[in-house]
Scaffold this active site. Structure first.
Site, PDB file in Angstrom:
ATOM      1  CB  ILE A   1     -17.706  -7.159  10.801  1.00  0.00           C
ATOM      2  CG1 ILE A   1     -17.717  -8.072   9.566  1.00  0.00           C
ATOM      3  CG2 ILE A   1     -16.293  -7.059  11.367  1.00  0.00           C
ATOM      4  CD1 ILE A   1     -16.902  -7.553   8.399  1.00  0.00           C
TER       5      ILE A   1
ATOM      6  CG  HIS B   1      -7.743  -5.966   2.782  1.00  0.00           C
ATOM      7  ND1 HIS B   1      -8.172  -4.797   2.205  1.00  0.00           N
ATOM      8  CD2 HIS B   1      -8.862  -6.620   3.163  1.00  0.00           C
ATOM      9  CE1 HIS B   1      -9.489  -4.748   2.237  1.00  0.00           C
ATOM     10  NE2 HIS B   1      -9.931  -5.845   2.821  1.00  0.00           N
ATOM     11  CD  GLN B   2      -2.930 -11.544   7.796  1.00  0.00           C
ATOM     12  OE1 GLN B   2      -1.842 -11.075   7.491  1.00  0.00           O
ATOM     13  NE2 GLN B   2      -3.040 -12.680   8.461  1.00  0.00           N
TER      14      GLN B   2
ATOM     15  CG  PHE C   1     -10.734 -11.672   3.314  1.00  0.00           C
ATOM     16  CD1 PHE C   1     -10.925 -12.713   2.418  1.00  0.00           C
ATOM     17  CD2 PHE C   1      -9.622 -10.846   3.140  1.00  0.00           C
ATOM     18  CE1 PHE C   1     -10.042 -12.921   1.367  1.00  0.00           C
ATOM     19  CE2 PHE C   1      -8.734 -11.051   2.095  1.00  0.00           C
ATOM     20  CZ  PHE C   1      -8.949 -12.091   1.205  1.00  0.00           C
TER      21      PHE C   1
ATOM     22  CD  GLU D   1      -6.436  -2.022   1.016  1.00  0.00           C
ATOM     23  OE1 GLU D   1      -6.951  -3.038   0.546  1.00  0.00           O
ATOM     24  OE2 GLU D   1      -6.511  -1.719   2.225  1.00  0.00           O
TER      25      GLU D   1
ATOM     26  CB  THR E   1     -10.327  -4.863  10.575  1.00  0.00           C
ATOM     27  OG1 THR E   1     -11.516  -4.692  11.359  1.00  0.00           O
ATOM     28  CG2 THR E   1      -9.153  -5.145  11.495  1.00  0.00           C
ATOM     29  CB  SER E   2     -13.701  -0.991   8.235  1.00  0.00           C
ATOM     30  OG  SER E   2     -14.904  -0.903   7.513  1.00  0.00           O
ATOM     31  NE  ARG E   3     -13.739  -1.626   1.490  1.00  0.00           N
ATOM     32  CZ  ARG E   3     -13.804  -2.920   1.781  1.00  0.00           C
ATOM     33  NH1 ARG E   3     -13.102  -3.378   2.808  1.00  0.00           N
ATOM     34  NH2 ARG E   3     -14.546  -3.741   1.066  1.00  0.00           N
TER      35      ARG E   3
ATOM     36  CG  ASP F   1      -6.424  -6.598   7.701  1.00  0.00           C
ATOM     37  OD1 ASP F   1      -5.315  -7.114   7.467  1.00  0.00           O
ATOM     38  OD2 ASP F   1      -7.491  -7.040   7.226  1.00  0.00           O
TER      39      ASP F   1
END
Length: 328
Positions: free
Chosen positions: A153, A293-294, A296, A261, A230-232, A256
């Protein structure tokens, strides 16, 4: 093989069912945790996602109920007690690569939206307000982008930023020649913090990377830096980031993912009172953009996730553990 699919949404059922020939899939909307682990009684395997909990207590309950394999339909595995799984003889597989371009493109979407304030412009136009005041952005061309983590990524993200004419600096304990081939440069972490106009996180969550963005690291960054994750979620110390937003050390924040979350994302809470005061505070800043978390969530990624996950399950059923994209 009988598989209990936890945290199952309609799209999970659609894509996994298409790819799941030879598997008996039971879709369970609930997340896997200590309260729901007994639902897997009598199943051979469980299929889980990013916010399912697989600590030692859950794993022991699963094992006692007959579960012998855990199939993660994601790349991250920080929610699994791998040592406990190994001791119990439970296999763990994951999806290490699912359309890295999906997350990379979402990263760029966050950057462009924050920079050019597209979300604000959209709302203004709908209200008949065509003023440009407050919508000033900057050119990406010539800016320095710092990428932490250059796996699939991170590499895909670096390619996109290079296409915009950015200078790309990277940090990863395992450098890849592909970064230098496309014109990127590996530097020490402190140097990356000091030089980056835009900082994008693409590394796994481990004890070493937890809260890598904290009060100390933030002091090393440029004033007005754009931070994208956008990872964790737990890569970021959220309280420290809130203070940096208040002091304007951080000029833009795109998320993200979020540290807590698990109590929020993937659910419709629009008719409820959000109890997370830290998340609510983040939402008050005009220069913060959060998606649920979209990153992906593209057709291509869901196809690849379903194919790899169901293939891992079939291999586990056949006892072909050496062929698995496994962790334990």
């Amino acid at each position: 093989m009988k598989v209990a699919v936890f945290s199952a949404k309609a799209y999970d059922e659609q894509y996994l069912s298409l790819a799941g020939n030879g598997l008996e899939l039971c879709f369970i909307e609930s997340r896997l945790n200590n309260q729901t682990a007994s639902l897997a009684q009598g199943f051979d395997a469980v299929c889980v996602f990013v916010n399912d909990q697989l600590d030692s207590g859950v794993l022991n309950t699963l094992h006692a109920g007959g579960v012998r394999h855990i199939a993660l339909r994601c790349a991250g595995f920080n929610n699994v007690d791998l040592e406990c799984a190994k001791q119990l003889g439970m296999g763990v597989s994951r999806v290490p690569a699912y359309s890295p371009e999906a997350v990379a493109e979402h990263t760029l979407a966050l950057v462009l939206t924050l920079n050019r304030k597209l979300h604000k412009a959209y709302n203004r136009i709908k209200e008949g307000n065509f003023s440009l005041d407050g919508l000033l952005g900057f050119n990406l061309h010539g800016k320095t982008v710092g990428i932490i983590g250059t796996g699939r990524i991170g590499l895909a993200t670096a390619r996109l930023f290079k296409g915009f004419g950015c200078h790309v600096l990277c940090h990863d304990p395992y450098p890849t020649d592909e970064i230098t081939t496309l014109g990127g440069k590996y530097v020490e972490l402190d140097s990356l913090f000091e030089q980056a106009d835009i900082l994008s996180l693409h590394c796994p969550l481990t004890p070493d990377t937890k809260h890598m963005i904290n009060q100390q690291s933030l002091t090393k960054m440029k004033s007005g830096v754009m931070l994208i994750n956008t990872s964790r979620g737990a890569l970021i110390d959220t309280q420290a980031v809130i203070q940096a937003l208040k002091s304007q050390k951080i000029g833009f924040l795109g998320l993200d993912v979020y540290e807590m979350e698990g109590d929020l994302f993937f659910e419709d809470l629009s008719n409820q009172i959000i109890q997370d005061d830290i998340f609510q505070r983040l939402c008050t800043f005009p220069n913060v953009l959060i998606t649920g978390h979209q990153g992906f969530f593209t057709h291509e990624a869901l196809v690849q996730i379903a194919q790899t996950t169901t293939n891992n399950l079939r291999l586990a059923a056949q006892g072909k553990s050496d062929d698995l994209t496994r962790l334990a």
